[in-house]
Design a protein around this motif. Structure first.
Motif, PDB file in Angstrom:
ATOM      1  N   HIS A 215      43.462  45.734 -46.651  1.00 31.48           N
ATOM      2  CA  HIS A 215      42.009  45.952 -46.626  1.00 31.48           C
ATOM      3  C   HIS A 215      41.635  47.153 -47.495  1.00 31.48           C
ATOM      4  CE1 HIS A 215      37.937  46.440 -45.060  1.00 31.48           C
ATOM      5  NE2 HIS A 215      38.222  47.717 -44.836  1.00 31.48           N
ATOM      6  N   CYS A 219      39.197  47.360 -50.827  1.00 29.62           N
ATOM      7  CA  CYS A 219      38.076  48.303 -50.967  1.00 29.62           C
ATOM      8  C   CYS A 219      38.155  49.047 -52.301  1.00 29.62           C
ATOM      9  CB  CYS A 219      38.087  49.307 -49.816  1.00 29.62           C
ATOM     10  SG  CYS A 219      37.777  48.586 -48.201  1.00 29.62           S
ATOM     11  N   ILE A 225      33.963  46.002 -48.527  1.00 30.47           N
ATOM     12  CA  ILE A 225      33.411  47.270 -48.029  1.00 30.47           C
ATOM     13  C   ILE A 225      34.309  47.759 -46.904  1.00 30.47           C
ATOM     14  CG2 ILE A 225      31.437  48.343 -46.889  1.00 30.47           C
ATOM     15  CD1 ILE A 225      29.657  46.295 -48.240  1.00 30.47           C
ATOM     16  N   HIS A 226      34.573  49.044 -46.903  1.00 31.20           N
ATOM     17  CA  HIS A 226      35.499  49.575 -45.897  1.00 31.20           C
ATOM     18  C   HIS A 226      34.885  49.482 -44.507  1.00 31.20           C
ATOM     19  CE1 HIS A 226      38.795  51.695 -44.202  1.00 31.20           C
ATOM     20  NE2 HIS A 226      38.093  52.777 -43.881  1.00 31.20           N
ATOM     21  N   ASP A 227      35.399  48.570 -43.698  1.00 33.41           N
ATOM     22  CA  ASP A 227      34.916  48.362 -42.332  1.00 33.41           C
ATOM     23  C   ASP A 227      35.999  47.600 -41.589  1.00 33.41           C
ATOM     24  OD1 ASP A 227      33.621  47.849 -39.973  1.00 33.41           O
ATOM     25  OD2 ASP A 227      31.735  47.220 -40.903  1.00 33.41           O
ATOM     26  N   THR A 229      38.692  47.568 -37.817  1.00 37.55           N
ATOM     27  CA  THR A 229      39.160  48.090 -36.536  1.00 37.55           C
ATOM     28  C   THR A 229      40.667  47.895 -36.452  1.00 37.55           C
ATOM     29  OG1 THR A 229      37.063  47.583 -35.439  1.00 37.55           O
ATOM     30  CG2 THR A 229      38.982  47.894 -34.029  1.00 37.55           C
ATOM     31  N   HIS A 243      37.631  52.195 -34.948  1.00 38.13           N
ATOM     32  CA  HIS A 243      36.757  51.471 -35.868  1.00 38.13           C
ATOM     33  C   HIS A 243      36.346  52.431 -36.981  1.00 38.13           C
ATOM     34  CE1 HIS A 243      32.606  49.622 -36.870  1.00 38.13           C
ATOM     35  NE2 HIS A 243      33.540  49.137 -37.669  1.00 38.13           N
ATOM     36  N   THR A 244      36.778  52.161 -38.185  1.00 38.71           N
ATOM     37  CA  THR A 244      36.471  53.043 -39.311  1.00 38.71           C
ATOM     38  C   THR A 244      35.695  52.275 -40.366  1.00 38.71           C
ATOM     39  OG1 THR A 244      37.438  54.462 -41.024  1.00 38.71           O
ATOM     40  CG2 THR A 244      38.714  52.554 -40.363  1.00 38.71           C
ATOM     41  N   LYS A 245      34.716  52.949 -40.945  1.00 40.22           N
ATOM     42  CA  LYS A 245      33.917  52.338 -42.017  1.00 40.22           C
ATOM     43  C   LYS A 245      33.492  53.436 -42.980  1.00 40.22           C
ATOM     44  CE  LYS A 245      29.915  50.784 -40.743  1.00 40.22           C
ATOM     45  NZ  LYS A 245      28.863  50.069 -40.008  1.00 40.22           N
ATOM     46  N   ASN A 247      32.131  54.459 -47.447  1.00 41.14           N
ATOM     47  CA  ASN A 247      31.634  54.106 -48.782  1.00 41.14           C
ATOM     48  C   ASN A 247      32.579  54.663 -49.838  1.00 41.14           C
ATOM     49  OD1 ASN A 247      29.253  52.803 -47.869  1.00 41.14           O
ATOM     50  ND2 ASN A 247      28.263  54.798 -47.608  1.00 41.14           N
ATOM     51  N   GLY A 261      33.522  58.359 -44.814  1.00 40.62           N
ATOM     52  CA  GLY A 261      32.916  57.517 -43.783  1.00 40.62           C
ATOM     53  C   GLY A 261      33.108  58.091 -42.404  1.00 40.62           C
TER      54      GLY A 261
END
Length: 500
Positions: A215, A219, A225-227, A229, A243-245, A247, A261
């Protein structure tokens, strides 16, 4: 007095001796005071004024001192004017130790304004000591700092409450900056843990690591898009879900340079979700077992009704007719319930047009005996909304359990009166079921508890408390809502909101 210049000089001999000093040291500071409206003045070791700017002159003028000139004695001003009293201590420190010093004065007349006085030693070409003072209003600066500190405190507080932290990854330097809350979530000590690519990836659960790295690569390549779990493994061996998200930022050439993020501990939410899935699975198995065990007796009842010799006895005909109607309605319900808990997989496929009147007819047939025994009356008004698009088995089960609830909790020796109605809201179809039963004293905690599994409010009440739990489960599965209004001794009203 002629127009004041930013730096006033009346040509006294001492000024000639200090020319080099002022030109090299003080002039640039004097120039800086013009735009800030700071006060600037200089004095010799005998507290005689050497030079001053317009702001200093205006401050003395407000104190009714109009005659401001080089050579005037400042000791009287320092002693008599409260605003300048800090100058006594400041000048003494400079003359005794030749050390620069800053003191602060809070002006009550200025609504708590804060002023900084900076005292600096000076010396002319003859080695004679002097002092120059720079006074500036730092109220806004102090308030900005206090506001910033307050914002930072509140931000940290929000992070602690939500258990979320922020991070910034400098890709070129391979440095990851964590907020305090992330150190808390990952249970690391800032003093002996360095956050970088290897140390962070090393804590990701081995079973999730490949998925995480794939993942992350997507990105960096701009494919996602970085999102995500994933699980992490703490030094204690405990596992957490994170849970990380974020830009991604690139340079002018399009190369990734920074990823920033948030990361949130969602362990509790994930575990709760897993528990709900397990309960749903158990409920599905329960429904299938019940449906399988009831189908045979229902089939036998329907077969008996078909071989029954009609027309021999009117009373028996009515009884068998009711048995047949009840068995048919029960057979339809069992078949619907057999698949009713396969929520998301079949949701769109099973949506159909449903008429409230027809649903109520089936439910009344199922509850024929209870309605007759309690001498209940059911008044239904579907004029406002007569139909909806939903899952038929869900709507049937919801109305069935709400009517069962109204009949079960009726008053002793009082015939139940049940009123069913519909109305249309902006984004909801509302179904109301009201009764004249025993009612409840509802607090927010008790209101939430009646929809729990086995959530009876009293050990003295009848039933096991499964009905309203099933109602709430099925309503939430179709993204609906349920609420209840009740008054002890008066009755209850259940309000169901179906999405349009």
């Amino acid at each position: 007095m002629s127009e004041l210049n930013p730096f006033l000089n009346y040509g006294i001999p001492l000024w000639e001796n200090l020319r080099d000093f002022w030109q090299k040291t003080v002039q640039q500071k004097m120039d800086a005071t013009v735009s800030r409206n700071d006060s600037f003045w200089a004095m010799d070791k005998d507290y005689k004024l050497i030079a001053f700017n317009d702001s200093f002159y205006q401050k003395l003028k407000k104190e009714n001192i109009d005659d401001v000139y080089c050579g005037m004695d400042l000791k009287g001003i320092y002693n008599d004017i409260a605003f300048f009293r800090v100058c006594i201590e400041g000048c003494k420190e400079v003359f005794d130790h030749s050390n620069p010093i800053s003191l602060f004065e809070i002006s009550e007349e200025g609504m708590g304004q804060i002023h900084e006085f900076s005292f600096h030693p000076a010396m002319n070409i003859h080695g004679e000591k002097g002092c120059y003072i720079w006074e500036r209003d730092i109220t806004r600066d102090v308030h900005n700092i206090l506001n910033l500190e307050d914002m930072e405190y509140r931000y940290r507080e929000v992070q602690e409450v939500s258990n979320v932290g922020h991070w910034i990854w400098d890709i070129d330097k391979d440095e990851i900056n964590w907020s305090d809350q992330l150190y808390s979530i990952w249970e690391k000590d800032r003093r002996n843990f360095t956050a970088n690519y290897d140390s962070v990836v090393g804590m990701i659960h081995p079973s999730d690591r490949v998925r995480f790295l794939d993942h992350l690569e997507d990105c960096l390549q701009g494919r996602a898009i970085h999102d995500i779990t994933h699980r992490i493994v703490l030094d204690s061996g405990e596992e957490k879900y994170i849970h990380t998200k974020g830009n991604l930022f690139r340079d002018a050439s399009g190369n990734p340079i920074r990823l920033s993020g948030t990361a949130q501990d969602v362990t509790k939410e994930v575990m709760t979700h897993h528990k709900i899935l397990e309960q749903n699975l158990e409920l599905q198995n329960f429904v299938r077992i019940v449906a399988h065990n009831l189908r045979a007796p229902i089939a036998n009842l329907l077969m008996l009704s078909r071989i029954y010799e009609w027309g021999q006895n009117k009373t028996n005909d009515d009884i068998v007719k009711n048995i047949e109607a009840t068995s048919l309605a029960l057979d339809h319900t069992i078949r619907d319930l057999n698949n009713s808990l396969s929520f998301k997989r079949t949701l769109k496929e099973r949506v159909e047009e449903i008429h409230f009147k027809e649903i109520l007819k089936d439910v009344r047939a199922l509850l024929y005996r209870e309605i007759k025994t309690t001498n209940a009356s059911i008044d239904a008004n579907f004029t406002a909304v007569s139909r909806i698009y939903s899952i038929k088995s869900y709507v049937s089960n919801i109305l069935y359990n709400l009517l069962v609830n109204a009949l079960k909790y009726s008053k002793d020796n009082v015939s139940p009166k049940i009123v069913i109605s519909t109305e249309e809201k902006e984004d909801r179809i509302i179904l109301k079921v009201s009764d004249n039963g025993i009612g409840m004293e509802l607090t927010p905690e008790r209101k939430s508890r009646i929809f729990d599994m086995y959530g009876r409010l009293s050990a003295n009440t009848k039933g096991k408390g499964m009905g309203l739990f099933l109602v709430k489960t099925q309503i939430e599965a179709i993204h609906g809502t349920i609420d209840v209004l009740s008054e002890k001794g008066v009755g209850s009203t259940f309000i169901v909101g179906f999405p349009k």
